[in-house]
Write a protein that holds these residues in place. Structure first.
Motif, short mmCIF file in Angstrom:
data_model
loop_
_atom_site.label_atom_id
_atom_site.label_comp_id
_atom_site.label_asym_id
_atom_site.label_seq_id
_atom_site.Cartn_x
_atom_site.Cartn_y
_atom_site.Cartn_z
N LEU A 26 -10.60 6.43 12.97
CA LEU A 26 -11.70 5.58 12.49
C LEU A 26 -11.96 5.78 11.00
CD1 LEU A 26 -14.17 5.82 15.50
CD2 LEU A 26 -12.82 3.82 14.78
N ILE A 27 -11.85 7.01 10.54
CA ILE A 27 -12.02 7.27 9.11
C ILE A 27 -10.93 6.55 8.32
CG2 ILE A 27 -11.87 9.05 7.32
CD1 ILE A 27 -13.29 10.94 9.36
N MET A 28 -9.68 6.61 8.82
CA MET A 28 -8.58 5.95 8.12
C MET A 28 -8.72 4.42 8.14
SD MET A 28 -6.96 8.38 6.78
CE MET A 28 -5.60 7.49 6.08
N ILE A 29 -9.30 3.88 9.19
CA ILE A 29 -9.50 2.43 9.26
C ILE A 29 -10.58 1.98 8.28
CG2 ILE A 29 -10.39 0.56 10.71
CD1 ILE A 29 -8.98 1.94 13.09
N PHE A 30 -11.71 2.69 8.26
CA PHE A 30 -12.85 2.22 7.48
C PHE A 30 -12.91 2.77 6.05
CE2 PHE A 30 -14.33 1.61 11.88
CZ PHE A 30 -14.52 0.23 11.82
N LEU A 31 -12.31 3.92 5.80
CA LEU A 31 -12.34 4.52 4.45
C LEU A 31 -10.96 5.03 4.05
CD1 LEU A 31 -15.58 6.62 5.03
CD2 LEU A 31 -15.42 4.52 3.69
N PRO A 32 -9.94 4.17 4.02
CA PRO A 32 -8.58 4.67 3.81
C PRO A 32 -8.34 5.33 2.46
CG PRO A 32 -8.61 2.27 3.73
CD PRO A 32 -9.98 2.72 4.17
N ILE A 33 -8.79 4.72 1.39
CA ILE A 33 -8.53 5.30 0.07
C ILE A 33 -9.41 6.52 -0.17
CG2 ILE A 33 -8.71 4.87 -2.42
CD1 ILE A 33 -7.68 2.04 -1.87
N ARG A 37 -8.07 10.31 -0.91
CA ARG A 37 -8.49 11.06 -2.10
C ARG A 37 -9.11 12.40 -1.73
NH1 ARG A 37 -11.20 6.18 -5.48
NH2 ARG A 37 -9.28 5.37 -6.38
N LEU A 38 -10.01 12.38 -0.72
CA LEU A 38 -10.67 13.63 -0.31
C LEU A 38 -9.67 14.65 0.24
CD1 LEU A 38 -13.93 12.30 1.39
CD2 LEU A 38 -13.73 13.55 -0.78
N THR A 47 -4.49 -0.25 1.12
CA THR A 47 -5.17 0.16 2.34
C THR A 47 -4.36 -0.16 3.59
OG1 THR A 47 -6.35 -1.94 2.48
CG2 THR A 47 -7.44 -0.14 1.29
N PHE A 48 -3.26 -0.89 3.46
CA PHE A 48 -2.51 -1.34 4.63
C PHE A 48 -1.97 -0.18 5.46
CE2 PHE A 48 1.49 -2.53 6.69
CZ PHE A 48 1.02 -3.49 7.57
N TRP A 49 -1.20 0.71 4.87
CA TRP A 49 -0.54 1.78 5.63
C TRP A 49 -1.54 2.80 6.17
CZ3 TRP A 49 3.74 0.29 7.44
CH2 TRP A 49 4.55 -0.57 6.71
N PRO A 50 -2.53 3.24 5.39
CA PRO A 50 -3.51 4.15 5.99
C PRO A 50 -4.27 3.53 7.16
CG PRO A 50 -3.68 4.21 3.60
CD PRO A 50 -2.74 3.09 3.95
N ARG A 51 -4.59 2.24 7.04
CA ARG A 51 -5.30 1.57 8.14
C ARG A 51 -4.39 1.41 9.36
NH1 ARG A 51 -8.88 -2.39 4.57
NH2 ARG A 51 -10.70 -1.04 4.50
N LEU A 52 -3.13 1.10 9.14
CA LEU A 52 -2.18 1.00 10.25
C LEU A 52 -2.06 2.34 10.97
CD1 LEU A 52 -0.22 -0.88 11.72
CD2 LEU A 52 1.55 -0.13 10.12
N PHE A 53 -2.00 3.42 10.21
CA PHE A 53 -1.97 4.76 10.79
C PHE A 53 -3.26 5.02 11.58
CE2 PHE A 53 -3.01 9.33 10.10
CZ PHE A 53 -2.05 9.85 10.95
#
Length: 135
Positions: A26-33, A37-38, A47-53
């Motif tokens: 859920l974190i990767m879907i809503f706050l990928p970048i 960074r964190l 944001t495509f690949w982090p959201r897909l993950f």
């Protein structure tokens, strides 16, 4: 150990998998970048690949939740992803993360620390799950 205690441990491990993968997903879907960074990872301003993950992790969490619900005596007839699947997913993730450390060289110290913590967490979970398979 009694079979009730063993089923309880399996149930707990599946719920830990559900919470871990669901939360990160859920974190990767809503706050990928922001999440990248964190964690100290390169993000490439996409944001495509982090959201897909993240979507894949949420899907795994859903499968673990169904299986955990079945073990707890739930009425769902479908089978989810059991402990054997969790072990394979965790070991594959460990190898991938370790390869990332060796071959691509994470640039930040925070990123390296984050990856090592993930490796240790996933290894710990996999060992517990291996111990519960067949019990």
């Amino acid at each position: 150990m009694s079979s009730v205690m063993q089923a309880s441990m399996s149930d707990q491990l599946l719920w830990i998998e559900t919470l871990l993968k669901g939360t990160i997903g859920l974190i990767m879907i809503f706050l990928p970048i922001t999440a990248s960074r964190l964690a100290g990872f390169p993000h490439g301003n996409t944001t495509f690949w982090p959201r897909l993950f993240g979507v894949a992790l949420v899907g795994m969490a859903g499968a673990f939740a169904i299986e955990g619900y079945n073990l707890a005596g739930g009425a769902i007839q479908a089978k989810g992803l059991g402990l054997g699947g969790a072990v394979i997913i965790n070991l594959t993730a460990i190898l991938s993360l370790f390869g990332t450390l060796i071959f691509s060289g994470v640039a930040t110290r925070r990123g390296k620390l984050f990856i090592w913590l993930l490796i240790l967490l996933l290894l710990f979970l996999a060992l517990f799950e291996i111990g519960q398979i067949g019990n």
